[in-house]
Design an enzyme around this catalytic site. Structure first.
Site, PDB file in Angstrom:
ATOM      1  N   ILE A 289      -0.034   6.710   4.521  1.00 25.69           N
ATOM      2  CA  ILE A 289       1.041   6.314   5.430  1.00 25.69           C
ATOM      3  C   ILE A 289       2.098   5.481   4.708  1.00 25.69           C
ATOM      4  CG2 ILE A 289       1.575   4.994   7.513  1.00 25.69           C
ATOM      5  CD1 ILE A 289      -1.282   5.642   8.472  1.00 25.69           C
ATOM      6  N   GLY A 290       1.662   4.602   3.819  1.00 26.81           N
ATOM      7  CA  GLY A 290       2.616   3.763   3.100  1.00 26.81           C
ATOM      8  C   GLY A 290       3.573   4.578   2.256  1.00 26.81           C
TER       9      GLY A 290
ATOM     10  N   TYR B 225     -13.792  -3.716  10.107  1.00 27.28           N
ATOM     11  CA  TYR B 225     -12.433  -3.171  10.067  1.00 27.28           C
ATOM     12  C   TYR B 225     -11.727  -3.391  11.407  1.00 27.28           C
ATOM     13  CZ  TYR B 225      -8.696   0.333  10.148  1.00 27.28           C
ATOM     14  OH  TYR B 225      -7.487   0.971  10.289  1.00 27.28           O
TER      15      TYR B 225
ATOM     16  N   GLY C 191       0.819  -1.210   0.000  1.00 29.42           N
ATOM     17  CA  GLY C 191       0.000   0.000   0.000  1.00 29.42           C
ATOM     18  C   GLY C 191       0.849   1.256   0.000  1.00 29.42           C
TER      19      GLY C 191
ATOM     20  N   ASN D 166       1.468   3.419  -2.397  1.00 29.92           N
ATOM     21  CA  ASN D 166       1.196   4.449  -3.399  1.00 29.92           C
ATOM     22  C   ASN D 166       0.494   5.685  -2.829  1.00 29.92           C
ATOM     23  OD1 ASN D 166      -0.918   2.035  -3.845  1.00 29.92           O
ATOM     24  ND2 ASN D 166      -1.992   3.979  -3.994  1.00 29.92           N
TER      25      ASN D 166
END
Length: 350
Positions: free
Chosen positions: A51-52, A203, A46, A48
């Site tokens: 946080i990533g 989630y 993730g 892109n």
């Protein structure tokens, strides 16, 4: 009961989360010393956006070789272009590899591409995730939050375990969340066939699974060469809540920009969990606010639950025979699990 327990109806859990939201921007985060990583290799899922992306930026600045594992490769290449805009030499140290965690075929293809690079693996950052999606299912017919946030990362980690173990002092960082306090383990009804579906509860439960997975993997593979930790990056203003609907997301966006941390601030805790010399001496811990160790609540420390989740997760993935043999050689599977995985292989082939 509502005060003493954890889960969706827990008053204590909701108060903790409210406190966390209110204080997210008020807490002064400790500055993170930029490490010189000398071509250490990091895989970030993730990467892109959010946080990533900002975690990847910190690793690039530290001199690491960075693999951007992205569902959307176009956005991944845009991030690479941004990172390399002022220093073209970085192009040789950043790779973009497609990875869709809702597809076992995509996960397996990513691992094959990764191994073709013939690189060590110093850091595996499990960051990708979905939040607030309507009831939907992965390509392998598993509820989306459970499938992407937990099961996809579970499979990815196991398939990369050999690489992690071969690299001395490697580290797995699982980006979880304090919302796990609202989660519960209902593995008898993962797909919400017989209960009400609440996207945020789904989630929260997937974030609980992250922590149970961490604890079980730590129990099964104890080594000074590999450590596994989880981190709460804080309540961060990202696009992860875009599935809540146009107007709800619009309101969230306005409120979040005032109360929540930026992705840059959230990335500090993730980066620290990976490279901070103090934290690197621990395994099986949960951290937040850069350097704060947080005790896990009762719903994340139940040994029977972590083992049950592990076995259920294995049953939902059709590993190939060579993968099963690899996991057995690493002594991650017990004999019953090994035989069950081989049986799953036989059923898949037939």
């Amino acid at each position: 009961m509502l005060w003493d327990s954890y889960g969706w109806y827990s008053l204590r859990a909701w108060l903790w989360l409210l406190f966390d939201v209110i204080t997210s921007r008020l807490i002064q985060l400790k500055p993170v010393e930029q490490r010189i990583l000398n071509d250490a290799v990091v895989v970030i899922t993730g990467a892109n956006s959010g946080i990533g992306k900002e975690t990847a930026r910190l690793f690039v600045k530290s001199g690491a070789k960075v693999i951007l594992a992205c569902r959307n490769s176009t956005l991944g290449y845009q991030v690479k272009e941004e990172f390399c805009a002022k220093n073209k030499a970085l192009e040789a140290k950043i790779w973009v590899l497609p990875l869709d965690l809702q597809s076992t075929a995509s996960i397996r293809a990513f691992v094959e591409q990764w191994k073709s690079l013939q690189l060590p693996l110093d850091y595996l950052i499990l960051n990708a995730g979905v939040l607030g999606v309507p009831l939907s299912y992965t390509e392998d017919h598993v509820e989306m939050h459970f499938g992407v946030n937990h099961l996809g990362h579970f499979m990815l980690t196991l398939l990369l375990m050999e690489n992690l173990i071969q690299t001395k002092h490697s580290r797995v960082v699982i980006v979880s969340s304090l919302t796990y306090l609202l989660g519960s383990l209902r593995l008898d009804d993962i797909n919400y066939k017989n209960r009400r579906y609440r996207s945020f509860e789904a989630y929260a439960s997937s974030k609980l699974c992250n922590l149970l997975f961490m604890r079980e993997l730590c129990k099964r593979y104890k080594s000074d060469h590999l450590s596994i930790v989880a981190v709460h990056p804080g309540d961060v203003h990202t696009q992860v809540a875009r599935h809540f609907g146009k107007w709800i997301y619009y309101l969230y966006d306005k409120v979040a920009s005032v109360f929540l941390r930026s992705p840059e601030q959230g990335a500090l805790s993730v980066y620290a969990a990976a490279v901070d010399p103090y934290l690197s001496s621990f395994s099986g811990i949960f951290t937040m606010n850069v350097d704060q160790l947080v005790p896990l609540a009762a719903n994340a420390t139940h040994d029977a639950s972590s083992k049950y989740l592990w076995k259920k997760s294995l049953s939902l993935i059709s590993f190939h025979p060579n993968e099963v043999e690899m996991l057995r050689s690493l002594r991650i599977l017990d004999e019953d699990e090994y035989l069950q995985c081989l049986a799953n292989c036989s059923r898949e082939e037939s």
